[in-house]
Design a protein around this motif. Structure first.
Motif, mmCIF file in Angstrom:
data_model
loop_
_atom_site.group_PDB
_atom_site.id
_atom_site.type_symbol
_atom_site.label_atom_id
_atom_site.label_comp_id
_atom_site.label_asym_id
_atom_site.label_seq_id
_atom_site.Cartn_x
_atom_site.Cartn_y
_atom_site.Cartn_z
ATOM 1 N N GLU A 109 9.879 11.903 -1.577
ATOM 2 C CA GLU A 109 8.856 10.986 -2.073
ATOM 3 C C GLU A 109 9.431 10.006 -3.091
ATOM 4 O O GLU A 109 9.002 8.849 -3.180
ATOM 5 N N TYR A 111 9.660 5.988 -2.706
ATOM 6 C CA TYR A 111 9.175 5.082 -3.757
ATOM 7 C C TYR A 111 10.187 3.976 -4.014
ATOM 8 O O TYR A 111 9.827 2.783 -4.077
ATOM 9 N N ASP A 159 9.836 7.062 5.139
ATOM 10 C CA ASP A 159 8.474 7.183 5.654
ATOM 11 C C ASP A 159 8.337 8.359 6.630
ATOM 12 O O ASP A 159 7.390 9.124 6.569
ATOM 13 N N SER A 195 2.873 12.104 4.047
ATOM 14 C CA SER A 195 2.112 10.868 4.184
ATOM 15 C C SER A 195 0.713 11.172 4.678
ATOM 16 O O SER A 195 0.357 12.301 4.877
ATOM 17 N N LYS A 221 0.834 -1.207 0.000
ATOM 18 C CA LYS A 221 0.000 0.000 0.000
ATOM 19 C C LYS A 221 0.865 1.251 0.000
ATOM 20 O O LYS A 221 0.567 2.237 -0.683
ATOM 21 N N ARG A 222 1.949 1.225 0.770
ATOM 22 C CA ARG A 222 2.845 2.385 0.815
ATOM 23 C C ARG A 222 3.529 2.598 -0.540
ATOM 24 O O ARG A 222 3.700 3.734 -0.983
ATOM 25 N N GLU A 267 1.890 7.013 -6.727
ATOM 26 C CA GLU A 267 0.940 8.045 -7.166
ATOM 27 C C GLU A 267 1.510 9.445 -6.966
ATOM 28 O O GLU A 267 1.262 10.341 -7.780
ATOM 29 N N LYS A 302 2.262 1.856 -3.486
ATOM 30 C CA LYS A 302 1.257 2.446 -4.366
ATOM 31 C C LYS A 302 1.055 3.932 -4.047
ATOM 32 O O LYS A 302 0.883 4.754 -4.952
ATOM 33 N N TYR A 303 1.088 4.260 -2.758
ATOM 34 C CA TYR A 303 0.906 5.654 -2.348
ATOM 35 C C TYR A 303 2.019 6.533 -2.922
ATOM 36 O O TYR A 303 1.754 7.586 -3.527
#
Length: 312
Positions: A261, A265, A307, A312, A181-182, A188, A184-185
């Motif tokens: 970011e 990724y 993170d 976030s 999930k992270r 994006e 994918k976040y």
């Protein structure tokens, strides 16, 4: 992996004869070389020169390997002298095919494969020199921040028939799904922005050859036109490493500030990329122990840094 498969004398004889016919190189000694993961690697000693042979058999990696030759030649043509120089066939081809594999022949680079804190400064300096090389006209894939490495991992997990590894991964399911999930976040967040894309290596630290005071980066199988964060993420939790990377960029005329970011990724992308590689090779390595150590291991620090410091 394939370097560990024993080859018969008949196979080696056929390979040597093929090299003689295609490259005009008459070898004296052929010996396994402990370099590479998906490739079968050899050192070939001729009368007055030594060469590095790499054959890639797996279908999933052959096309990637074959595309890399034009990129390597492009870098050499632009003065990059710390990579493996390609030896062309007698027909002036950059690579050829043998026994169903893609075969490449390179000048041999003496030295030891080594990665330490001390090797990071020269590594970053070399990478920055590569970033300064224009990418115009080179057939190289562009980063799309798809986040598909997590999908690939879960697809691979679903078709595994090893009950022990299934159980091990199941124990970590919550963590693995959260990391997907992270990924994918952050994918994006990064999509749609192609500013500051350069020729990147993707695993320069793991492919650094040290010979005295000289350094080389080998294994350019998976170059991508991508931001420098693709090469910087590994040490992103270290202040001194981020400073050294930024300094190398500046010294080589690359105006770029590392973006959190993008670092995040790549932390998550490569987490799943390497995990999938473990699953690919589970029949030939002590994968149970390696996966257990990897999931909570060295990559954790980079992920926590990215993170904590990213939006976030």
């Amino acid at each position: 992996m394939y370097s560990n498969i024993p080859r018969s004398e008949e196979y080696q004889h056929r390979l040597l004869e093929f090299i003689r016919q295609e490259y005009g190189i008459s070898a004296a000694v052929l010996a396994p070389a402990k370099r590479g993961y998906y490739g079968e690697t050899w050192r070939l000693d001729a009368t007055d020169s030594s060469y590095f042979l790499k054959l890639v058999y797996p279908a999933a990696h052959k096309a990637v390997y074959e595309r890399s030759f034009s990129l390597i030649q492009h870098l050499c043509d632009h003065g990059i002298d710390f990579i493996s120089r390609i030896v062309k066939t007698k027909d002036d081809d950059l690579s050829t095919r043998f026994d169903g594999a893609i075969l490449g022949v390179f000048d041999w680079i003496d030295g030891e494969n080594r990665e330490t804190d001390a090797t990071k400064i020269p590594e970053y300096q070399m990478l920055a020199k590569v970033y300064a090389v224009p990418s115009c006209g080179v057939p190289i894939r562009r980063e799309d921040f798809s986040g598909k490495s997590a999908d690939t991992f879960f697809e691979q997990w679903n078709v595994l028939d090893n009950i022990q590894i299934h159980s091990l991964l199941e124990k970590h399911r919550a963590k693995l799904e959260q990391r997907a999930k992270r990924l994918k976040y952050f994918a994006e967040l990064c999509q749609g922005d192609t500013a500051d894309f350069f020729i990147t290596h993707g695993d320069a630290g793991g492919n650094l050859i040290v010979n005295g005071d000289r350094y080389f980066i080998v294994d350019w199988d998976t170059p991508i036109l991508a931001p420098p964060e693709r090469d910087a993420w590994v040490m992103c939790s270290r202040d001194w490493a981020r400073d050294a990377f930024s300094k190398a960029l500046c010294q080589n005329g690359i105006r770029h500030t590392l973006r959190l970011e993008r670092l995040a990724y790549y932390c998550y992308h490569f987490f799943f990329f390497y995990l999938t590689a473990y699953l690919d090779g589970f029949t030939q390595t002590d994968t149970m122990r390696e996966i257990e150590e990897y999931i909570d291991g060295w990559i954790e620090g980079s992920i926590q840094y990215a993170d904590t410091n990213s939006q976030s």
